[in-house]
Design a protein around this motif. Structure first.
Motif: not given
Length: 438
Positions: A86, A129-133, A135, A196, A199-200, A202, A222
């Motif tokens: 993230s 990217g996995y479960e990232c914010e 990015v 992604f 993710c949120r 992006v 996402c």
């Protein structure tokens, strides 16, 4: 300390006009964040391992700082994959080329991913990217996939087809994700270039992308996604440009697509897997894009089981010398998908000749799956409210061909302001209600 971190990372609220209620899209702004050159972490141009480790360390430090820009400087760089955390922006400087290994072993162990609408454990996407914010991938450089092995995997030998059949069975019978490891054996399910996943916020902006093992850009589950000013050239098997899947609030603008498959293919999962997850693809705007080569300008499906709604594509152009694009808009599904497609708008499009037509809707698209695997449960897709306005084309085979399902006919389709050359065949509407061509 936390307040200091939050101040470093800003946000941009992107306002998008559409003929439906479109929320402002929140994306990260890294302008005031610290920059982390991979040179400071031991990257070396001829050393793939050193550069891969340098990128990972720089990403870790940027994440720990609460936000940062990882800089790939000018030059040729080799790596074996990028894994996001993230609050990180991977920035490619002008004339930077980041080249990704084509060795499948470099993308193990398997991670949560998907293949044509079914969730599975598979090879790590080249950028993942996995479960990232918050990015981003940005800059004026180029991402390149080395294709020697992936090209060999384009073929569909018996082992690959058996792997696809197994994944279909797993998805339809609700196997746990941990038991769906598709890297075992010789199924050879190629990874996406950029995925992604869940993710949120992006942002993918400015970069060029060359080649891809599979789908090129794959935002999956996402929210708040902007793809802006990106150039994609990938002519391999299944090389769609962008595949938004079960995503919400998304803008694709000012991009150039030169594809071996569809320029943009909107998805929302497949069969029982998608019904279980239940997240539709909603609020997608595509504008001011150029297509140099593609099977379709915009395809929706066949993986649309969680539903697709509120889609606008406008002010786009196709190279008039092509003549090999199938449709401008192609909606495809079958009796296994369920879901829905509704409130789709296409307007202000300019194209040359089309191999098929301006609009195609087909509710019986099963390809090889018709004989490979059974239908466990029938669910018909609802397709309604499709608008196409101000379309300029060359010669076409037909203006539209709609083949709906008799149990749930396609409804409320309108084409207006169509200008072009000649059509070889009459337009057809089977199992369709209220088709209006003005």
């Amino acid at each position: 300390m936390q307040k200091e971190k939050e101040k470093r990372l800003g946000y941009e609220l992107v306002k998008v006009e559409a003929p439906f209620k479109m929320p402002r899209i929140r994306i990260p702004d890294f302008e005031n964040c610290q920059r982390y050159s991979i040179l400071d972490y031991g990257a070396a141009r001829e050393d793939r391992s050193a550069t891969t480790k340098a990128i990972a360390r720089a990403i870790a430090d940027a994440n720990a700082a609460g936000g940062g820009v990882v800089v790939v400087p000018k030059g040729e760089w080799l790596c074996s994959g990028v894994r996001f955390k993230s609050n990180v922006n991977l920035h490619l400087a002008r004339d930077a080329r980041l080249s990704f290994s084509g060795n499948p072993k470099d993308y193990l162990p398997a991670v949560p991913s998907s293949w044509e609408g079914f969730e599975c454990l598979n090879y790590v996407p080249l950028i993942y990217g996995y479960e990232c914010e918050n990015v981003a991938i940005s800059g004026e450089g180029t991402l390149v996939a080395e294709m020697d092995t992936w090209e060999k995997w384009f073929a569909r030998p018996p082992a690959h087809m058996e792997g696809l059949k197994l994944l279909y069975e797993m998805g339809c019978k609700d196997w746990p994700l941990g038991e769906r490891d598709m890297t075992k054996g010789d199924a050879n399910l190629r990874p996406q270039f950029v995925q992604f996943n869940r993710c949120r916020q992006v942002l993918i902006e400015g970069v060029s992308i060359e080649n891809s093992p599979f789908w090129v850009l794959h935002p999956f589950l996402c929210e708040n996604v902007v793809i802006r000013g990106v150039s994609v050239r990938a002519h391999g098997h299944n090389n769609d440009g962008v595949d938004p899947e079960m995503c919400q609030n998304m803008l694709i603008e000012d991009c150039v697509f030169d594809q071996g498959d569809d320029a943009i293919a909107i998805k929302s999962g497949r069969n029982q897997d998608a019904w279980r997850i239940g997240v539709p693809t909603r609020n997608v705007v595509i504008r001011n894009c150029e297509v140099k080569n593609a099977h379709q300008l915009l395809a929706i499906g066949t993986e649309l089981s969680a539903g697709v709604e509120n889609v606008l594509i406008e002010n786009c152009s196709l190279d008039k010398s092509l003549g090999d694009v199938g449709h401008l808009l192609y909606i495809k599904t079958n009796e296994r998908r369920g879901g829905w497609v509704r409130n789709v708008w296409m307007r202000n499009i300019e194209s040359g000749d089309l191999r098929k037509g301006i609009l195609g809707i087909d509710t019986d698209v099963l390809y090889q799956w018709r004989e490979l695997v059974p239908t466990y449960e029938k669910r018909i897709t609802q397709i309604k409210f499709v608008r196409m306005e101000n379309i300029k084309v060359g010669n076409v085979r037909y203006v539209y061909r709609i083949c709906g399902d008799s149990l749930l006919p396609v409804s409320d389709v309108r084409l207006s302001g169509i200008e072009g050359g000649t059509s070889q065949e009459e337009s057809v509407a089977i199992n369709a209600l209220a088709v209006d061509w003005q």
